[in-house]
Scaffold this motif. Structure first.
Motif, PDB file in Angstrom:
ATOM      1  N   PRO A 135      83.750 -45.268  31.524  1.00 39.72           N
ATOM      2  CA  PRO A 135      83.626 -46.197  30.397  1.00 39.72           C
ATOM      3  C   PRO A 135      84.985 -46.778  30.038  1.00 39.72           C
ATOM      4  CG  PRO A 135      83.486 -43.930  29.641  1.00 39.72           C
ATOM      5  CD  PRO A 135      83.530 -43.873  31.128  1.00 39.72           C
ATOM      6  N   LYS A 136      84.968 -48.015  29.566  1.00 40.04           N
ATOM      7  CA  LYS A 136      86.231 -48.616  29.119  1.00 40.04           C
ATOM      8  C   LYS A 136      86.735 -47.888  27.872  1.00 40.04           C
ATOM      9  CE  LYS A 136      88.308 -53.052  27.957  1.00 40.04           C
ATOM     10  NZ  LYS A 136      89.572 -52.741  28.614  1.00 40.04           N
ATOM     11  N   ILE A 137      85.803 -47.535  27.002  1.00 41.88           N
ATOM     12  CA  ILE A 137      86.159 -46.829  25.762  1.00 41.88           C
ATOM     13  C   ILE A 137      85.448 -45.478  25.752  1.00 41.88           C
ATOM     14  CG2 ILE A 137      86.003 -46.899  23.241  1.00 41.88           C
ATOM     15  CD1 ILE A 137      85.726 -50.025  23.585  1.00 41.88           C
ATOM     16  N   LEU A 138      86.218 -44.412  25.720  1.00 42.75           N
ATOM     17  CA  LEU A 138      85.625 -43.069  25.734  1.00 42.75           C
ATOM     18  C   LEU A 138      85.972 -42.358  24.430  1.00 42.75           C
ATOM     19  CD1 LEU A 138      85.463 -40.652  28.693  1.00 42.75           C
ATOM     20  CD2 LEU A 138      86.299 -39.814  26.489  1.00 42.75           C
ATOM     21  N   ILE A 139      84.954 -41.845  23.761  1.00 38.59           N
ATOM     22  CA  ILE A 139      85.166 -41.238  22.448  1.00 38.59           C
ATOM     23  C   ILE A 139      84.664 -39.798  22.447  1.00 38.59           C
ATOM     24  CG2 ILE A 139      84.673 -41.424  19.968  1.00 38.59           C
ATOM     25  CD1 ILE A 139      83.938 -44.386  20.516  1.00 38.59           C
ATOM     26  N   CYS A 140      85.516 -38.878  22.011  1.00 39.33           N
ATOM     27  CA  CYS A 140      85.087 -37.499  21.788  1.00 39.33           C
ATOM     28  C   CYS A 140      85.073 -37.267  20.287  1.00 39.33           C
ATOM     29  CB  CYS A 140      86.038 -36.515  22.460  1.00 39.33           C
ATOM     30  SG  CYS A 140      85.954 -36.588  24.247  1.00 39.33           S
ATOM     31  N   ALA A 141      83.883 -37.094  19.727  1.00 34.19           N
ATOM     32  CA  ALA A 141      83.752 -36.957  18.274  1.00 34.19           C
ATOM     33  C   ALA A 141      83.039 -35.665  17.939  1.00 34.19           C
ATOM     34  CB  ALA A 141      82.956 -38.141  17.714  1.00 34.19           C
ATOM     35  N   GLY A 142      83.465 -35.037  16.854  1.00 35.69           N
ATOM     36  CA  GLY A 142      82.722 -33.860  16.427  1.00 35.69           C
ATOM     37  C   GLY A 142      83.540 -32.837  15.689  1.00 35.69           C
ATOM     38  N   ALA A 143      83.106 -31.575  15.836  1.00 37.28           N
ATOM     39  CA  ALA A 143      83.582 -30.458  15.028  1.00 37.28           C
ATOM     40  C   ALA A 143      85.078 -30.219  15.181  1.00 37.28           C
ATOM     41  CB  ALA A 143      82.821 -29.205  15.433  1.00 37.28           C
ATOM     42  N   LYS A 144      85.631 -29.485  14.198  1.00 41.28           N
ATOM     43  CA  LYS A 144      87.030 -29.050  14.293  1.00 41.28           C
ATOM     44  C   LYS A 144      87.151 -27.995  15.393  1.00 41.28           C
ATOM     45  CE  LYS A 144      88.402 -29.683   9.464  1.00 41.28           C
ATOM     46  NZ  LYS A 144      88.672 -29.018   8.185  1.00 41.28           N
ATOM     47  N   VAL A 151      80.084 -49.441  32.089  1.00 43.65           N
ATOM     48  CA  VAL A 151      79.812 -48.936  30.743  1.00 43.65           C
ATOM     49  C   VAL A 151      80.988 -49.303  29.839  1.00 43.65           C
ATOM     50  CG1 VAL A 151      79.402 -46.882  29.336  1.00 43.65           C
ATOM     51  CG2 VAL A 151      78.440 -47.021  31.636  1.00 43.65           C
ATOM     52  N   ASN A 152      80.684 -49.892  28.687  1.00 42.84           N
ATOM     53  CA  ASN A 152      81.755 -50.282  27.779  1.00 42.84           C
ATOM     54  C   ASN A 152      82.177 -49.109  26.896  1.00 42.84           C
ATOM     55  OD1 ASN A 152      83.580 -51.872  26.402  1.00 42.84           O
ATOM     56  ND2 ASN A 152      82.055 -52.569  24.917  1.00 42.84           N
ATOM     57  N   ILE A 153      81.204 -48.517  26.213  1.00 49.72           N
ATOM     58  CA  ILE A 153      81.530 -47.415  25.295  1.00 49.72           C
ATOM     59  C   ILE A 153      80.687 -46.195  25.642  1.00 49.72           C
ATOM     60  CG2 ILE A 153      81.580 -46.663  22.887  1.00 49.72           C
ATOM     61  CD1 ILE A 153      81.693 -49.560  22.028  1.00 49.72           C
ATOM     62  N   LYS A 154      81.334 -45.045  25.684  1.00 47.09           N
ATOM     63  CA  LYS A 154      80.590 -43.804  25.869  1.00 47.09           C
ATOM     64  C   LYS A 154      81.144 -42.780  24.887  1.00 47.09           C
ATOM     65  CE  LYS A 154      77.850 -40.930  28.012  1.00 47.09           C
ATOM     66  NZ  LYS A 154      76.478 -40.994  27.561  1.00 47.09           N
ATOM     67  N   ALA A 155      80.262 -42.276  24.014  1.00 40.68           N
ATOM     68  CA  ALA A 155      80.699 -41.300  23.018  1.00 40.68           C
ATOM     69  C   ALA A 155      80.104 -39.929  23.341  1.00 40.68           C
ATOM     70  CB  ALA A 155      80.261 -41.739  21.625  1.00 40.68           C
ATOM     71  N   PHE A 156      80.914 -38.906  23.223  1.00 37.68           N
ATOM     72  CA  PHE A 156      80.460 -37.526  23.458  1.00 37.68           C
ATOM     73  C   PHE A 156      80.529 -36.766  22.135  1.00 37.68           C
ATOM     74  CE2 PHE A 156      82.001 -39.117  27.455  1.00 37.68           C
ATOM     75  CZ  PHE A 156      81.050 -38.671  28.374  1.00 37.68           C
ATOM     76  N   ASP A 199      81.055 -49.137  14.454  1.00 36.60           N
ATOM     77  CA  ASP A 199      81.522 -50.151  15.412  1.00 36.60           C
ATOM     78  C   ASP A 199      81.623 -49.636  16.847  1.00 36.60           C
ATOM     79  OD1 ASP A 199      81.739 -51.768  13.260  1.00 36.60           O
ATOM     80  OD2 ASP A 199      83.931 -51.772  13.156  1.00 36.60           O
ATOM     81  N   TYR A 200      81.782 -48.333  17.011  1.00 38.38           N
ATOM     82  CA  TYR A 200      82.004 -47.805  18.373  1.00 38.38           C
ATOM     83  C   TYR A 200      80.977 -46.746  18.767  1.00 38.38           C
ATOM     84  CZ  TYR A 200      86.328 -50.245  17.350  1.00 38.38           C
ATOM     85  OH  TYR A 200      87.236 -51.203  16.982  1.00 38.38           O
ATOM     86  N   ILE A 201      80.924 -45.650  18.010  1.00 37.40           N
ATOM     87  CA  ILE A 201      80.049 -44.536  18.429  1.00 37.40           C
ATOM     88  C   ILE A 201      78.588 -44.977  18.495  1.00 37.40           C
ATOM     89  CG2 ILE A 201      79.186 -42.246  17.766  1.00 37.40           C
ATOM     90  CD1 ILE A 201      81.987 -41.615  16.761  1.00 37.40           C
ATOM     91  N   ASP A 202      78.151 -45.759  17.504  1.00 35.02           N
ATOM     92  CA  ASP A 202      76.746 -46.188  17.504  1.00 35.02           C
ATOM     93  C   ASP A 202      76.447 -47.156  18.644  1.00 35.02           C
ATOM     94  OD1 ASP A 202      76.254 -44.613  15.358  1.00 35.02           O
ATOM     95  OD2 ASP A 202      76.226 -46.215  13.852  1.00 35.02           O
ATOM     96  N   LYS A 203      77.492 -47.672  19.291  1.00 31.65           N
ATOM     97  CA  LYS A 203      77.272 -48.596  20.419  1.00 31.65           C
ATOM     98  C   LYS A 203      77.452 -47.887  21.759  1.00 31.65           C
ATOM     99  CE  LYS A 203      78.319 -52.525  17.587  1.00 31.65           C
ATOM    100  NZ  LYS A 203      79.371 -53.334  17.003  1.00 31.65           N
ATOM    101  N   ALA A 262      92.645 -51.644  31.600  1.00 33.70           N
ATOM    102  CA  ALA A 262      93.050 -50.832  30.437  1.00 33.70           C
ATOM    103  C   ALA A 262      91.885 -49.974  29.962  1.00 33.70           C
ATOM    104  CB  ALA A 262      93.513 -51.753  29.305  1.00 33.70           C
ATOM    105  N   ARG A 263      92.203 -48.753  29.542  1.00 34.51           N
ATOM    106  CA  ARG A 263      91.156 -47.877  29.020  1.00 34.51           C
ATOM    107  C   ARG A 263      91.567 -47.302  27.668  1.00 34.51           C
ATOM    108  NH1 ARG A 263      88.827 -43.559  32.986  1.00 34.51           N
ATOM    109  NH2 ARG A 263      87.296 -43.541  31.309  1.00 34.51           N
ATOM    110  N   VAL A 264      90.545 -46.956  26.873  1.00 32.85           N
ATOM    111  CA  VAL A 264      90.768 -46.481  25.518  1.00 32.85           C
ATOM    112  C   VAL A 264      90.157 -45.086  25.375  1.00 32.85           C
ATOM    113  CG1 VAL A 264      90.158 -46.861  23.094  1.00 32.85           C
ATOM    114  CG2 VAL A 264      90.768 -48.814  24.554  1.00 32.85           C
ATOM    115  N   PHE A 265      90.944 -44.168  24.828  1.00 31.23           N
ATOM    116  CA  PHE A 265      90.467 -42.791  24.617  1.00 31.23           C
ATOM    117  C   PHE A 265      90.636 -42.444  23.145  1.00 31.23           C
ATOM    118  CE2 PHE A 265      92.126 -43.309  28.851  1.00 31.23           C
ATOM    119  CZ  PHE A 265      91.116 -42.785  29.645  1.00 31.23           C
ATOM    120  N   ILE A 266      89.586 -41.926  22.555  1.00 34.45           N
ATOM    121  CA  ILE A 266      89.614 -41.664  21.115  1.00 34.45           C
ATOM    122  C   ILE A 266      89.093 -40.264  20.834  1.00 34.45           C
ATOM    123  CG2 ILE A 266      88.537 -42.309  18.906  1.00 34.45           C
ATOM    124  CD1 ILE A 266      88.455 -45.187  19.871  1.00 34.45           C
ATOM    125  N   ASP A 267      89.795 -39.517  19.954  1.00 34.04           N
ATOM    126  CA  ASP A 267      89.152 -38.312  19.420  1.00 34.04           C
ATOM    127  C   ASP A 267      89.082 -38.429  17.913  1.00 34.04           C
ATOM    128  OD1 ASP A 267      91.054 -36.415  17.900  1.00 34.04           O
ATOM    129  OD2 ASP A 267      92.246 -36.888  19.682  1.00 34.04           O
TER     130      ASP A 267
END
Ligand code: ATP
Ligand code: MG
Length: 384
Positions: free
Chosen positions: A5-14, A160-165, A146-150, A128-133
């Motif tokens: 994915p161009k934009i990869l997001i890892c979201a969640g618990a501490k 794949v443009n956005i992939k959220a884990f 704007d990102y996780i819901d997409k 270019a790639r984007v990584f987010i936590d």
């Protein structure tokens, strides 16, 4: 590449391992660009959080020290990583003018939305790639909407443009099970458990201090007399139309916090509060008053009267989490004679829309929060 994915997001618990995994993926991306002399953004709330959250682990992964130059940048595989602070509303200005071949945004909900958007628009380098936590927050937060819901959306190329884990605390199998268990047991019920343990984007609902149990946490005068306090904390919330409050919290050797006295009143002038504070000091000793900083003239008056007064750390959610955590762990109690406290603790509620508490029935509770949270997180000036 097509699958990445161009934009990869890892979201969640501490403590779930989000930053660690993003760090690895980011290094892999920069290594793939080896020798291109490209610029790459590493964004975090401030330089010390970037160091603590990202660079320390990165040093371990690379097996070498990372030393920042005066522009807060460092070389990596023949490219240059620029560390940008993104918490403030004008932070985006520092990101102007870049062409970036990638970015890593750490704890994205702590960054200003304009900074995040500016960084995104900088990532125009081919490939270019984007990584987010990020930790979860209000479900209406732009990182979510704007990102996780997409997540799953594709570019015209089919990539794949956005992939959220999504991460929960239990996903990190490198943590000691006893440590995980102790986090679960000490995290307040409701919103904090949902967010911190299960990584859910939810707001609080119902009463804020829902673990406070009248049958266990209210103490009689006799029960209080049986405890030995090694020191006291004083909390102050100014009020005129609303209640003003001074609270006295005793701390035992075992780290129990007991609200032993409240003085709560409406329509009283500052002279009344000075007399109240002096009577508290005479009865319990010379300890600091942690006071609401919203009325500096009252803070000054207290100081002129010789009352040691410290501006409280007013971070609302962290402060509530600190008090609620003590309640959950049976480390916070209140004298059953504190009538205003008893009223407030049953009424103080979340605003489900904003994710903040409703500013009602919060006067004694704010004074309690100021005392406990500021004592644990003193302002810089007090530390020196
Ligand atoms: N795959 C892994 N291998 C080895 N250690 C790991 C791994 N994943 C996580 N860890 C370790 O687990 C701990 C927590 O991980 P990390 O800091 O990445 O969590 P986080 O989800 O970013 O937490 P927070 O929300 O608190 O920032 C760290 O000490 C990290 O080094
Ligand atoms: Mg992290």
């Amino acid at each position: 590449m097509q699958r990445d994915p161009k934009i990869l997001i890892c979201a969640g618990a501490k403590r779930a391992g989000k930053t660690y995994i993003v760090n690895l993926l980011f290094l892999q991306h920069v290594a793939e660009l080896a020798g291109r002399r490209a610029k790459i953004i590493l964004g975090g709330a401030n330089q010390s959080s970037i160091r603590r959250n990202v660079l320390d682990d990165m040093e371990q992964l690379l097996g070498r020290r990372i030393k920042l130059d005066r522009q807060n940048s460092f070389p990596l595989f023949g490219n240059r990583v620029v560390c940008l602070e993104g918490a403030n509303s004008d932070a985006w200005k520092k990101a102007r003018g870049f062409t970036a071949a990638g970015m890593f945004l750490n704890e994205a909900t702590a960054l200003h939305d304009r900074f995040v958007k500016e960084c995104f628009s900088r990532c125009s380098y081919p490939g270019a790639r984007v990584f987010i936590d990020t930790n979860p927050e209000n479900p209406m937060h732009p990182i979510k909407t704007d990102y996780i819901d997409k997540s799953g959306s594709c570019l015209h190329s089919g990539r794949v443009n956005i992939k959220a884990f999504h991460f929960t605390l239990f996903d990190n199998d490198t943590l000691d099970p006893d440590y995980v268990d102790s986090i679960v047991q000490s995290t307040p019920s409701g919103m904090f458990t949902d967010r911190d343990i299960y990584g859910r984007w939810v707001n609080g609902e119902g009463v804020v201090y829902r673990d406070f149990d009248f049958s266990r946490h209210l103490l009689s005068a006799g029960q209080i007399a049986g405890r030995r306090f090694v020191r006291y904390l004083y909390g102050v919330d100014w009020g005129y139309e609303h209640f003003g409050a001074i609270v006295v919290i005793g701390v035992t050797e075992d780290g129990e916090y007991v609200l032993v006295r409240e003085i709560a009143a409406q329509h009283q002038e500052i002279d009344y509060w000075v007399r109240a504070a002096k009577s508290v000091q005479a009865a319990y000793g010379d300890y600091p008053f942690y006071a609401d900083s919203a009325r500096p003239e009252h803070v000054d008056r207290f100081r002129r009267e010789g009352l040691r007064t410290i501006n409280a750390n007013k971070a609302v959610l962290s402060g509530i989490e600190a008090v609620a955590g003590k309640i959950k762990q049976d480390k916070f109690y209140a004298a059953d004679c504190c009538g205003r406290f008893r009223e407030e603790i049953t009424q103080y509620a979340w605003n489900e829309r904003t994710g903040e508490p409703v500013k009602l029935y919060d006067d004694v509770l704010d004074a309690v929060r100021y005392a406990i949270y500021t004592d644990e997180n003193p302002p810089f000036a007090v530390l020196r």
